[in-house]
Design a protein around this motif. Structure first.
Motif, mmCIF file in Angstrom:
data_model
loop_
_atom_site.group_PDB
_atom_site.id
_atom_site.type_symbol
_atom_site.label_atom_id
_atom_site.label_comp_id
_atom_site.label_asym_id
_atom_site.label_seq_id
_atom_site.Cartn_x
_atom_site.Cartn_y
_atom_site.Cartn_z
ATOM 1 N N ILE A 276 10.255 -9.765 -2.601
ATOM 2 C CA ILE A 276 9.209 -8.852 -2.127
ATOM 3 C C ILE A 276 9.499 -7.424 -2.584
ATOM 4 C CG2 ILE A 276 8.174 -7.805 -0.066
ATOM 5 C CD1 ILE A 276 8.473 -10.493 1.331
ATOM 6 N N ILE A 277 10.765 -7.009 -2.487
ATOM 7 C CA ILE A 277 11.138 -5.657 -2.898
ATOM 8 C C ILE A 277 10.912 -5.458 -4.392
ATOM 9 C CG2 ILE A 277 13.099 -4.064 -3.167
ATOM 10 C CD1 ILE A 277 14.218 -5.213 -0.539
ATOM 11 N N VAL A 278 11.360 -6.426 -5.205
ATOM 12 C CA VAL A 278 11.172 -6.314 -6.659
ATOM 13 C C VAL A 278 9.686 -6.365 -7.001
ATOM 14 C CG1 VAL A 278 11.664 -7.389 -8.889
ATOM 15 C CG2 VAL A 278 13.443 -7.282 -7.143
ATOM 16 N N GLY A 279 8.938 -7.196 -6.271
ATOM 17 C CA GLY A 279 7.493 -7.240 -6.480
ATOM 18 C C GLY A 279 6.840 -5.907 -6.178
ATOM 19 N N CYS A 280 7.300 -5.228 -5.131
ATOM 20 C CA CYS A 280 6.772 -3.905 -4.798
ATOM 21 C C CYS A 280 7.102 -2.881 -5.885
ATOM 22 C CB CYS A 280 7.315 -3.436 -3.447
ATOM 23 S SG CYS A 280 6.569 -4.257 -2.018
ATOM 24 N N VAL A 281 8.268 -3.043 -6.516
ATOM 25 C CA VAL A 281 8.614 -2.162 -7.640
ATOM 26 C C VAL A 281 7.643 -2.405 -8.805
ATOM 27 C CG1 VAL A 281 10.374 -1.601 -9.362
ATOM 28 C CG2 VAL A 281 11.044 -2.024 -6.993
ATOM 29 N N GLY A 282 7.318 -3.671 -9.041
ATOM 30 C CA GLY A 282 6.333 -3.987 -10.075
ATOM 31 C C GLY A 282 4.970 -3.398 -9.765
ATOM 32 N N ILE A 283 4.559 -3.472 -8.489
ATOM 33 C CA ILE A 283 3.298 -2.862 -8.073
ATOM 34 C C ILE A 283 3.348 -1.356 -8.288
ATOM 35 C CG2 ILE A 283 1.873 -2.334 -6.044
ATOM 36 C CD1 ILE A 283 2.484 -5.100 -4.990
ATOM 37 N N PHE A 284 4.493 -0.752 -7.978
ATOM 38 C CA PHE A 284 4.675 0.695 -8.144
ATOM 39 C C PHE A 284 4.366 1.123 -9.576
ATOM 40 C CE2 PHE A 284 7.430 4.200 -9.443
ATOM 41 C CZ PHE A 284 7.205 5.157 -8.459
ATOM 42 N N PHE A 285 4.979 0.458 -10.549
ATOM 43 C CA PHE A 285 4.773 0.852 -11.945
ATOM 44 C C PHE A 285 3.394 0.437 -12.466
ATOM 45 C CE2 PHE A 285 9.504 0.907 -11.868
ATOM 46 C CZ PHE A 285 9.670 2.233 -12.234
ATOM 47 N N SER A 286 2.870 -0.702 -11.991
ATOM 48 C CA SER A 286 1.523 -1.110 -12.405
ATOM 49 C C SER A 286 0.484 -0.113 -11.918
ATOM 50 C CB SER A 286 1.203 -2.510 -11.847
ATOM 51 O OG SER A 286 2.054 -3.479 -12.379
ATOM 52 N N GLY B 263 0.818 -1.217 0.000
ATOM 53 C CA GLY B 263 0.000 0.000 0.000
ATOM 54 C C GLY B 263 0.846 1.257 0.000
ATOM 55 N N SER B 264 1.946 1.235 0.750
ATOM 56 C CA SER B 264 2.844 2.398 0.801
ATOM 57 C C SER B 264 3.500 2.643 -0.552
ATOM 58 C CB SER B 264 3.919 2.175 1.873
ATOM 59 O OG SER B 264 3.329 1.974 3.143
ATOM 60 N N VAL B 265 3.806 1.557 -1.257
ATOM 61 C CA VAL B 265 4.382 1.681 -2.599
ATOM 62 C C VAL B 265 3.389 2.359 -3.542
ATOM 63 C CG1 VAL B 265 5.056 0.337 -4.625
ATOM 64 C CG2 VAL B 265 6.013 -0.218 -2.398
ATOM 65 N N CYS B 266 2.114 2.004 -3.435
ATOM 66 C CA CYS B 266 1.083 2.630 -4.275
ATOM 67 C C CYS B 266 0.943 4.115 -3.949
ATOM 68 C CB CYS B 266 -0.263 1.928 -4.077
ATOM 69 S SG CYS B 266 -0.285 0.218 -4.630
ATOM 70 N N LEU B 267 1.031 4.448 -2.672
ATOM 71 C CA LEU B 267 0.978 5.852 -2.275
ATOM 72 C C LEU B 267 2.152 6.618 -2.869
ATOM 73 C CD1 LEU B 267 -0.306 8.111 -0.589
ATOM 74 C CD2 LEU B 267 1.025 7.300 1.380
ATOM 75 N N LEU B 268 3.326 6.013 -2.847
ATOM 76 C CA LEU B 268 4.503 6.635 -3.455
ATOM 77 C C LEU B 268 4.303 6.827 -4.956
ATOM 78 C CD1 LEU B 268 7.447 7.617 -3.182
ATOM 79 C CD2 LEU B 268 8.177 5.240 -3.510
ATOM 80 N N ALA B 269 3.658 5.849 -5.611
ATOM 81 C CA ALA B 269 3.398 5.966 -7.056
ATOM 82 C C ALA B 269 2.480 7.143 -7.348
ATOM 83 C CB ALA B 269 2.768 4.672 -7.577
ATOM 84 N N CYS B 270 1.460 7.352 -6.504
ATOM 85 C CA CYS B 270 0.537 8.485 -6.697
ATOM 86 C C CYS B 270 1.274 9.817 -6.609
ATOM 87 C CB CYS B 270 -0.574 8.461 -5.648
ATOM 88 S SG CYS B 270 -1.768 7.149 -5.862
#
Length: 486
Positions: free
Chosen positions: A368-378, A321-328
């Motif tokens: 997990i970290i790389v997966g969060c990067v994928g979530i970030f760009f998705s 969720g924090s990664v998505c917030l960073l993406a926004c």
């Protein structure tokens, strides 16, 4: 339409108040969309005589006191039912996105959103009291329809009020409450370990949305397109007054617009069929809906995938969720500096690279970290696609376009849980299945027109002409005319 923006301003006190009340509805959307993580988390169990499966397993209740898995024995041959529950919920979101989108184009943004909000509150609370799996699943599917309606109609209302100068910023901030709700869900899950109380809790917190019945306004653009000139003028006068702008001659300006512009174009009421009847709109709709499908497929799938990886489930959910917030937050300056098309292409490519990389890594903190990067760009693709779609299609079919795109996004979310289930066939299977499609979406997005700094389109004719290359002979005639003027 420049006239409406000039009357009520690009962004003022009224816009700020409107954004606040609409953004509040996104918390409930996040709670229900991501709830499956805590409704049906991974759970270990033992059987008599060390059998792999049995009718009366003993569950490990250390982390969760009761889930839909332990309540209805969704293990072994019945384990697919928990994925079916989420798939049917997303089917509800899919249907609601389309139905509420079409309904809001026909009956108005305000009534469509109010109906969706009331349904979400009642059905969310009802779901927590249902005694068996099938009633729980069916009512939750209808709940999904209301969630889809809130997502689509709320976004369109905001975009039809905000001027194009601030549209990219506001469209990014629109997703912030969803990501904050995603983060809060981790804390909800930590505090409430019983699925029925958890479902009740995430539903009761939305009761304040009943205030929409009293305070939610209609879209002035929709009123004007529907030839409700007097209502549009009255609403715009109120908005201009609150924003400390001139309220003189608004009624006359609206009537003049109707006579000189709408009358010439014809007050044709658009519908979803118009998106596929016209070739340019059809091409844009197909590419855009596929892009939404892929971004949702990757975002929900990888978020679900990460929650099953090594580590604490609560920490993993809060981290994603924090990664998505960073993406926004990150996408705001990027949309200011770059155009829509290259940004959505680049985000898809980077998401693909990140997700495919997981297949090459052992499970652990690194994956997990790389997966969060994928979530970030998705999620970044998701944010840009929302704005891109609202700018690309005219007012008469805008909600239908976003509704259809959101419907396709839900199709991706429906497929995602089953792809996560590929893990037993190989640790590389799910990451590869998620990573291939963003590359295809990136290539297709090259076919889309650029929309940055363009005023919102109003009619089908404008939408069909938008982005087409002018005929060469027309260009030569225009050059000749310019030379004659000079």
């Amino acid at each position: 339409m420049p006239l409406i923006s000039s009357i009520m301003g690009n962004f003022g006190k009224y816009h700020l108040w409107l954004c606040f009340i609409i953004f509040m509805s996104k918390f409930g959307v996040a709670f229900h969309q991501m709830a499956i993580i805590f409704l049906a988390p991974p759970v270990s169990f033992t059987c008599p005589n060390n059998n792999e499966c049995c009718e009366r397993p003993v569950y490990n209740m250390t982390t969760f006191s009761k889930t839909i898995v332990t309540e209805w024995n969704l293990i072994c041959g019945r384990s697919w039912l928990k994925d079916l529950n989420q798939a049917l919920f997303q089917f509800g979101v899919l249907s609601g996105s389309l139905l509420f989108g079409v309904a809001s184009d026909r009956f108005g943004r305000r009534p469509a959103l109010i109906v969706a909000v009331v349904m979400e509150i009642f059905l969310g609370i009802m779901t927590s009291f249902l005694p068996d799996f099938w009633s729980f699943t069916i009512v939750r599917m209808i709940l999904g329809a209301s969630v889809g309606g809130i997502m689509v109609v709320g976004f369109v209302i905001v975009m039809e009020y905000v001027g194009n100068i601030y549209r990219d910023i506001v469209s990014s901030l629109f997703h912030v409450p969803f990501t904050v709700g995603h983060i809060f869900l981790g804390y909800f899950g930590y505090l409430i370990r019983d699925y029925s109380y958890f479902q009740l809790g995430i539903s009761v917190v939305n009761i304040f949305l009943f205030l929409y019945i009293c305070i939610l306004p209609e879209s002035p653009r929709w009123l004007l397109v529907m030839n409700k000139t007097a209502q549009a003028a009255k609403l715009l006068e109120n908005v201009a007054r609150i924003n400390n702008l001139s309220t003189e001659n608004i009624q006359q300006q609206m009537e003049l617009y109707q006579l000189k512009y709408v009358s010439e174009k014809g007050r044709k009421k658009g519908n979803i069929i118009d998106l596929f009847r016209n070739p340019n709109l059809r091409k844009n709709m197909i590419v855009m809906s596929f892009t939404w499908l892929v971004s949702s497929y990757c975002f929900y799938g990888v978020s679900h995938y990460i929650s099953h990886l090594t580590g604490d489930i609560y920490v993993n959910v809060i981290a994603s969720g924090s990664v998505c917030l960073l993406a926004c937050v990150t996408v705001i300056p990027l949309m200011k500096m770059t155009r829509r098309r290259p940004l959505i292409v680049a985000s898809n490519v980077l998401a693909s690279i990140s997700l495919l990389s997981i297949a090459l890594m052992p499970e652990g903190r690194g994956s997990i970290i790389v997966g969060c990067v994928g979530i970030f760009f998705s999620f970044m693709v998701f944010v840009v696609a929302y704005l891109y779609c609202s700018e690309m299609f005219p007012t008469v079919v805008r909600n239908a376009a976003i509704g259809f795109s959101s419907m396709m996004a839900r199709l991706g979310a429906m497929i995602a849980p089953f792809v996560v289930g590929f893990r037993p066939y190989g640790m590389w299977c799910a990451p590869v299945a998620f990573g291939i499609f963003p590359l295809i979406a990136a290539a297709l997005c090259l076919l889309l027109p650029e929309t940055k700094n363009c005023e919102l389109l109003m009619t089908i004719e404008e939408g069909e002409a938008f982005g087409k290359r002018p005929d060469r002979s027309m260009g030569r005639n225009a050059d000749v005319q310019m030379q004659e003027v000079t």
